[in-house]
Design an enzyme around this catalytic site. Sequence first.
Site, mmCIF file in Angstrom:
data_model
loop_
_atom_site.group_PDB
_atom_site.id
_atom_site.type_symbol
_atom_site.label_atom_id
_atom_site.label_comp_id
_atom_site.label_asym_id
_atom_site.label_seq_id
_atom_site.Cartn_x
_atom_site.Cartn_y
_atom_site.Cartn_z
ATOM 1 N N GLU A 65 -47.422 8.410 -6.242
ATOM 2 C CA GLU A 65 -48.006 7.402 -5.577
ATOM 3 C C GLU A 65 -49.684 7.621 -5.402
ATOM 4 O OE1 GLU A 65 -45.037 5.635 -2.721
ATOM 5 O OE2 GLU A 65 -45.821 7.070 -1.609
HETATM 6 C C1 ACM Z 1 -41.916 9.344 -2.722
HETATM 7 O O1 ACM Z 1 -41.230 8.559 -2.112
HETATM 8 N N1 ACM Z 1 -43.284 8.795 -2.552
HETATM 9 C C2 ACM Z 1 -41.582 10.286 -3.307
#
Ligand code: ACM
Length: 533
Positions: free
Chosen positions: A327
């Site tokens: 992310e």
């Molecule tokens: C995640 O759930 N950002 C690995």
Amino acid sequence: MKINLISGICISLLMLSCKQEAPLNYQVIPTPQSVAYKTGHLELPSEVKIAFPESVKKEVDVLQEILSSDFNCRTILDPQNTLADIQLELNTGKTEKEKNGYSIDVSSKGIKITSGTSTGIFYGIQTLRQIIRANEGKLTVQKGTISDYPAFEWRAFMLDEGRHFKGKEVVKQLLDEMARLKMNVFHWHLTEDQGWRIEIKKYPMLTEVGSYRDSTEINHFGSNEYDGKPHQGFYTQDDIKEIVTYAADRHIMVVPEIEMPGHASAAIAAYPWLGTTGKKIKVPCKFGVQYDIYNVADPKVVNFLTDVIDEVITLFPSPVFHIGGDEVRYDQWNESPMVQSYMKKNDLATPAELQVYFTNTVSNILASKNKRMMGWNEITGAKLHEYQSEKDTKEGNEKLAAGTIVHFWKGDSSLIVSTLKKGYEVVNSFHEYTYLDYDYKSIPMEKAYNFNPIPAGLPTELQSKVLGTGCQMWGEFIPTTESMNYKVYPRIAAYAEVGWTEAGNKDYQKFKLALASFLTRWSSMGIKYGPTE
Ligand code: ACM
């Protein structure tokens, strides 16, 4: 007529005796790979003699503790006694896959647990713990043999303490439950936007500033409602050592996760020069993917990360080091002249390529310290998020370093196949099946249980490259131990079986029967578990 009556009585008696002879099936989670019952049961004496080779003395201590605490049973250590009631034996000749497997033989001679490793002996003891029955002051075990081994070598539980700090006692209880369930990796998510939870002596502000936030977003992502209460907590290095030892005693490896280049706001709040904008920020109280990310174009930042790695690896003997990598919003890198000129200089066309380049730098740093890097599947450079543009994630020349373990959590399962085909090993934690923060409507027990880490249709030659699976307790909306327990239990038992039991040997109905004693025990411990259906 008379003859018929007598034969009828005989048949009934025979049926009755057959009924009495029916084995009291073992109820074990995770279900062993194979079981063969024999007739009758073994009764343990009031004082149980244990024979064992010295090299499994630690496991014997565990066995003694279990027999005493669970069954109020006295034990005598009698290492050489070939007639002891419980014999632990190390043997050789197991295949690589079965090396941490074990067998148990229960006969009128006693109980014998054999394995090639002390880990296998430990697992045998965890099984024995579940098949001893206490009845009217007697301890009995159904006669039979169990032959068992783990389907996957990676059977993880992940705890995110970045969002909400839980503390040592909570972690120890989780480790105890993992051990019973033969889970062997505690994946410890220790740094996040909303909190830095591990003491780093060279950078004290990481915990002085980064472990504290003023308030916390509540209810759900984007609610914009806050509890108005400060939240704080971190582990000293002594605490970490204590947990790592506690886990090792239970044959659990602790894998630290130190997030980079994203999920870094708490560190940037502590040391603003770490961030791409250089601006001062506060530890965020809001959840969701933040914008502040490390300035990976600055050698000072890479030095900082190397220093952090240096301290972290002295605390964790695990050969694997998780760097997160998930992310990453690329906005700040796209807007930074320093990052842009660094990309030009290194012939990196897109921020995704820069991320792979940075990740490879870290991988090399780790490799030079004999550690293997693991990261969420964004580290492959694939486009996984709506906030990443096609342009930013277009594949370039930069390739992820060989030997990296890719932790799959998001995207189409074809990404697992392509990652495996490129030669990387994968741990499959696909979010739709393994995220413990998801409610029971999204992931009810049976769905959790039915997860198969091997994607359908995966060619046989690639299957052994799927190391296993993890279940992930993300921490945004679990402020209390109670709210965490509700999500973890009982699904953790299903995930344990996903990791241990070969898909062909799984049986949901059998699992549910065996779950009953876990539920009773959890209740008696004050654990309020979630729905079992
Ligand atoms: C995640 O759930 N950002 C690995």
